[in-house]
Design a protein around this motif. Structure first.
Motif, PDB file in Angstrom:
ATOM      1  N   LYS A   1      50.229  42.061  52.022  1.00  0.00           N
ATOM      2  CA  LYS A   1      49.057  42.414  51.217  1.00  0.00           C
ATOM      3  C   LYS A   1      49.446  42.195  49.763  1.00  0.00           C
ATOM      4  O   LYS A   1      50.229  42.956  49.202  1.00  0.00           O
ATOM      5  N   LEU A   2      48.939  41.098  49.207  1.00  0.00           N
ATOM      6  CA  LEU A   2      49.410  40.648  47.895  1.00  0.00           C
ATOM      7  C   LEU A   2      48.258  40.595  46.902  1.00  0.00           C
ATOM      8  O   LEU A   2      47.146  40.208  47.266  1.00  0.00           O
ATOM      9  N   TYR A   3      48.547  40.955  45.667  1.00  0.00           N
ATOM     10  CA  TYR A   3      47.513  40.772  44.632  1.00  0.00           C
ATOM     11  C   TYR A   3      48.104  40.047  43.426  1.00  0.00           C
ATOM     12  O   TYR A   3      49.318  40.015  43.243  1.00  0.00           O
ATOM     13  N   TYR A   4      47.211  39.451  42.641  1.00  0.00           N
ATOM     14  CA  TYR A   4      47.649  38.747  41.428  1.00  0.00           C
ATOM     15  C   TYR A   4      46.642  38.996  40.315  1.00  0.00           C
ATOM     16  O   TYR A   4      45.470  39.307  40.564  1.00  0.00           O
ATOM     17  N   ILE A   5      47.122  38.868  39.087  1.00  0.00           N
ATOM     18  CA  ILE A   5      46.245  38.944  37.911  1.00  0.00           C
ATOM     19  C   ILE A   5      46.719  37.841  36.980  1.00  0.00           C
ATOM     20  O   ILE A   5      47.903  37.816  36.644  1.00  0.00           O
ATOM     21  N   GLY A   6      45.854  36.925  36.599  1.00  0.00           N
ATOM     22  CA  GLY A   6      46.355  35.888  35.697  1.00  0.00           C
ATOM     23  C   GLY A   6      45.328  34.828  35.368  1.00  0.00           C
ATOM     24  O   GLY A   6      44.227  34.816  35.916  1.00  0.00           O
ATOM     25  N   PRO A   7      45.700  33.919  34.433  1.00  0.00           N
ATOM     26  CA  PRO A   7      44.773  32.879  33.991  1.00  0.00           C
ATOM     27  C   PRO A   7      44.649  31.734  34.994  1.00  0.00           C
ATOM     28  O   PRO A   7      45.609  31.413  35.680  1.00  0.00           O
ATOM     29  N   GLN A   8      43.446  31.168  35.051  1.00  0.00           N
ATOM     30  CA  GLN A   8      43.168  29.979  35.862  1.00  0.00           C
ATOM     31  C   GLN A   8      42.484  28.976  34.937  1.00  0.00           C
ATOM     32  O   GLN A   8      41.927  29.363  33.905  1.00  0.00           O
ATOM     33  N   PHE A   9      42.483  27.718  35.324  1.00  0.00           N
ATOM     34  CA  PHE A   9      42.013  26.665  34.416  1.00  0.00           C
ATOM     35  C   PHE A   9      41.080  25.695  35.138  1.00  0.00           C
ATOM     36  O   PHE A   9      41.456  25.130  36.167  1.00  0.00           O
ATOM     37  N   ARG A  10      39.877  25.533  34.596  1.00  0.00           N
ATOM     38  CA  ARG A  10      38.959  24.536  35.165  1.00  0.00           C
ATOM     39  C   ARG A  10      38.222  23.837  34.030  1.00  0.00           C
ATOM     40  O   ARG A  10      37.757  24.502  33.099  1.00  0.00           O
ATOM     41  N   ARG A  11      38.065  22.517  34.162  1.00  0.00           N
ATOM     42  CA  ARG A  11      37.347  21.772  33.127  1.00  0.00           C
ATOM     43  C   ARG A  11      35.852  21.854  33.438  1.00  0.00           C
ATOM     44  O   ARG A  11      35.264  20.924  33.970  1.00  0.00           O
TER      45      ARG A  11
ATOM     46  N   ARG B   1      31.443  31.431  31.346  1.00  0.00           N
ATOM     47  CA  ARG B   1      32.156  30.323  31.986  1.00  0.00           C
ATOM     48  C   ARG B   1      33.107  29.652  30.980  1.00  0.00           C
ATOM     49  O   ARG B   1      32.668  29.144  29.959  1.00  0.00           O
ATOM     50  N   TYR B   2      34.361  29.710  31.258  1.00  0.00           N
ATOM     51  CA  TYR B   2      35.371  29.242  30.321  1.00  0.00           C
ATOM     52  C   TYR B   2      36.308  28.258  31.002  1.00  0.00           C
ATOM     53  O   TYR B   2      36.337  28.158  32.228  1.00  0.00           O
ATOM     54  N   ARG B   3      37.092  27.563  30.192  1.00  0.00           N
ATOM     55  CA  ARG B   3      38.048  26.609  30.771  1.00  0.00           C
ATOM     56  C   ARG B   3      39.383  27.283  31.071  1.00  0.00           C
ATOM     57  O   ARG B   3      40.125  26.831  31.917  1.00  0.00           O
ATOM     58  N   GLN B   4      39.707  28.296  30.299  1.00  0.00           N
ATOM     59  CA  GLN B   4      40.778  29.210  30.714  1.00  0.00           C
ATOM     60  C   GLN B   4      40.108  30.546  30.942  1.00  0.00           C
ATOM     61  O   GLN B   4      39.509  31.117  30.043  1.00  0.00           O
ATOM     62  N   PHE B   5      40.183  31.023  32.181  1.00  0.00           N
ATOM     63  CA  PHE B   5      39.583  32.316  32.493  1.00  0.00           C
ATOM     64  C   PHE B   5      40.580  33.093  33.339  1.00  0.00           C
ATOM     65  O   PHE B   5      41.615  32.566  33.739  1.00  0.00           O
ATOM     66  N   TYR B   6      40.249  34.356  33.572  1.00  0.00           N
ATOM     67  CA  TYR B   6      41.233  35.216  34.242  1.00  0.00           C
ATOM     68  C   TYR B   6      40.697  35.706  35.567  1.00  0.00           C
ATOM     69  O   TYR B   6      39.522  36.043  35.676  1.00  0.00           O
ATOM     70  N   GLN B   7      41.553  35.701  36.550  1.00  0.00           N
ATOM     71  CA  GLN B   7      41.139  36.232  37.848  1.00  0.00           C
ATOM     72  C   GLN B   7      42.060  37.354  38.296  1.00  0.00           C
ATOM     73  O   GLN B   7      43.266  37.326  38.053  1.00  0.00           O
ATOM     74  N   ILE B   8      41.440  38.337  38.929  1.00  0.00           N
ATOM     75  CA  ILE B   8      42.178  39.353  39.660  1.00  0.00           C
ATOM     76  C   ILE B   8      41.845  39.083  41.114  1.00  0.00           C
ATOM     77  O   ILE B   8      40.673  39.000  41.469  1.00  0.00           O
ATOM     78  N   GLY B   9      42.874  38.890  41.929  1.00  0.00           N
ATOM     79  CA  GLY B   9      42.582  38.552  43.319  1.00  0.00           C
ATOM     80  C   GLY B   9      43.586  39.176  44.255  1.00  0.00           C
ATOM     81  O   GLY B   9      44.617  39.714  43.831  1.00  0.00           O
ATOM     82  N   ALA B  10      43.261  39.130  45.531  1.00  0.00           N
ATOM     83  CA  ALA B  10      44.185  39.682  46.526  1.00  0.00           C
ATOM     84  C   ALA B  10      44.035  38.921  47.828  1.00  0.00           C
ATOM     85  O   ALA B  10      42.984  38.322  48.095  1.00  0.00           O
ATOM     86  N   GLU B  11      45.093  38.928  48.600  1.00  0.00           N
ATOM     87  CA  GLU B  11      45.103  38.245  49.889  1.00  0.00           C
ATOM     88  C   GLU B  11      45.754  39.165  50.910  1.00  0.00           C
ATOM     89  O   GLU B  11      46.729  39.847  50.595  1.00  0.00           O
ATOM     90  N   ILE B  12      45.199  39.167  52.132  1.00  0.00           N
ATOM     91  CA  ILE B  12      45.901  39.788  53.270  1.00  0.00           C
ATOM     92  C   ILE B  12      46.225  38.638  54.213  1.00  0.00           C
ATOM     93  O   ILE B  12      45.325  37.939  54.676  1.00  0.00           O
ATOM     94  N   ILE B  13      47.498  38.416  54.448  1.00  0.00           N
ATOM     95  CA  ILE B  13      47.881  37.255  55.248  1.00  0.00           C
ATOM     96  C   ILE B  13      49.122  37.594  56.070  1.00  0.00           C
ATOM     97  O   ILE B  13      50.006  38.316  55.595  1.00  0.00           O
TER      98      ILE B  13
END
Ligand code: AMP
Length: 426
Positions: A107-117, A124-136
């Motif tokens: 059970k993992l989580y992350y917080i950090g910047p992501q980049f999309r043109r 809506r930004y080209r550098q934006f931040y996501q908080i996410g988690a995965e159960i795998i």
């Protein structure tokens, strides 16, 4: 003047206090659900996203920041590097690379910047931040269970509540298993074939390359066509249908409201079964605060073991926009402003500041070059509760004038009693 690049932005105080509030709240909710943090690199081999997100997606086909890594050895696979446009592919790569399946359920989580043109606009930004988690984890770890889908969704409802965000809607769908999807795609192609020429060129392209993505077409004129298309629910096989029913059952029993939305598809090949999005009315056109779903085939797609999983990514920029809090009020104010009075007093003031700060008292330090009036004005502007006056007499007596800036009352307090007095807010 050199400015920040279009689509990027500086996060300044006091707004950063809101961002920290969101980060800290998320971390504390993740802790309660027994998630642990993972940090993956911000750039990865381009292949990872081509395979892990899908060549046909908007992200991979037109939004990635990619460059050639000239210093890399020829023998290394691929020459192209990409700034991560999302974090699930990186997490699953790390899961495979470090054999995390030996740990059972991760059970993992992350917080950090992501980049999309993308074309920049509000939310809506080209550098934006996501908080996410995965159960795998391997199937034996229970990673396939509908209880995990419900756990993730209930966690999200809790997190949004804890952030004080109201007025969100959970949209839920099941996009079936691989076989259902193949039959469904075929049915969609058949239904789209006679009508697709009437659609907008972008929707037409989707109708051919990835018919599921037609449901993401926003062009109003195409909506009547889209509404008449067959629905995925008619194509779910028994295990998939049951999985979806169980997810909904648990959600009802824990009191998390949802809306079924048959148009919600996540058009990536590896997505299976549960797909969801949380939307928020106050955000305008970019109203999705988070999205996620089950990706039972992703690990295998990336050359790893069978490792069913489910996760989400939440847009922190949009979350902050939806917060009902003022940045000013989140920013802690100094408890004490120390005012050194006269030459040589900076040293004694620094010693006192150190003592108080070690007890977690927020201290702002003045300057011996300031006159009393200027010190008190500065303390007032900063919103400090007390001014602490450090002059030659005070140092000699080891007792300092503590002025309550709200009442104007001033008392002499022995050094050893300062912390207590300040804490008690006297
Ligand atoms: P996705 O990975 O596309 O499902 O996005 C998950 C969430 O990230 C979305 O619901 C948005 O809140 C956020 N997001 C995606 N792209 C952007 C962007 N360009 N700027 C700000 N937030 C974004």
């Amino acid at each position: 003047m050199i400015k920040a690049v279009r689509g990027t932005r500086d996060l300044l105080p006091p707004d950063t206090a809101l961002w920290n509030f969101v980060d800290e709240t998320a971390r504390s909710v993740f802790r309660a659900y027994n998630f642990q943090e993972i940090r993956t690199p911000v750039f990865e081999d381009t292949q990872l996203f081509a395979r892990g997100v899908g060549e046909e997606t908007d992200i991979v086909s037109k939004e990635m920041f990619t460059w050639e890594d000239r210093g890399r050895a020829q023998s290394e696979q691929g020459q192209l590097i990409t700034l991560r446009p999302e974090n699930t592919a990186g997490v699953v790569r790390a899961y495979i690379e470090h054999n995390l399946q030996t740990r059972g359920l991760n059970k993992l989580y992350y917080i950090g910047p992501q980049f999309r043109r993308e074309r920049p606009q509000k939310g809506r930004y080209r550098q934006f931040y996501q908080i996410g988690a995965e159960i795998i984890g391997p199937p034996t770890s229970g990673s396939e269970s509908p209880a995990r889908d419900a756990e993730i969704l209930e966690l999200l409802a809790t997190l949004l509540d804890r952030l004080g965000i109201t007025g969100w809607t959970l949209q839920l769908n099941s996009i079936g298993c691989a076989d259902d999807r193949a039959r469904y795609n075929e049915a969609l192609r058949k239904a789209l074939d006679p009508v697709k020429d009437r659609m907008d060129p972008d929707c037409q392209r989707r109708a051919v390359t990835n018919p599921l993505r037609v449901f993401d077409c926003k062009v109003p004129a195409d909506q009547p066509i889209i509404e008449k298309l067959p629905r995925i629910s008619e194509f779910l096989d028994e295990p998939c249908r049951r999985h979806f029913e169980q997810v909904k059952d648990i959600l009802r029993s824990v009191g998390v409201e949802f809306q079924e939305n048959h148009r919600l598809v996540r058009g990536l090949d590896y997505y299976t079964r549960t797909a969801f999005e949380f939307t928020h009315g106050a955000l305008g056109a970019q109203n999705a605060i988070l999205g996620g779903g089950r990706y039972d085939g992703l690990s295998e797609e990336l050359g790893g073991p069978k490792a069913p999983g489910i996760g989400f990514a939440m847009g922190e920029d949009r979350l902050v926009l939806a917060l009902n809090k003022s940045a000013e009020e989140m920013q802690p104010k100094p408890n004490v402003y120390i005012a050194p009075l006269g030459p040589g007093m900076d040293r004694a003031a620094a010693r006192l500041a150190r003592e108080l700060r070690q007890q977690d008292i927020i201290v702002e330090l003045g300057d011996e070059g300031f006159r009393m009036k200027k010190s008190l004005e500065t303390a007032g502007k900063l919103g400090a509760r007390f001014a602490l006056i450090v002059g030659e007499d005070e140092v000699k007596a080891d007792s300092f004038a503590l002025k309550n800036l709200a009442t104007g009352e001033q008392v002499s307090v022995p050094r050893v009693e300062l912390v207590q007095r300040i804490r008690r807010n006297e």
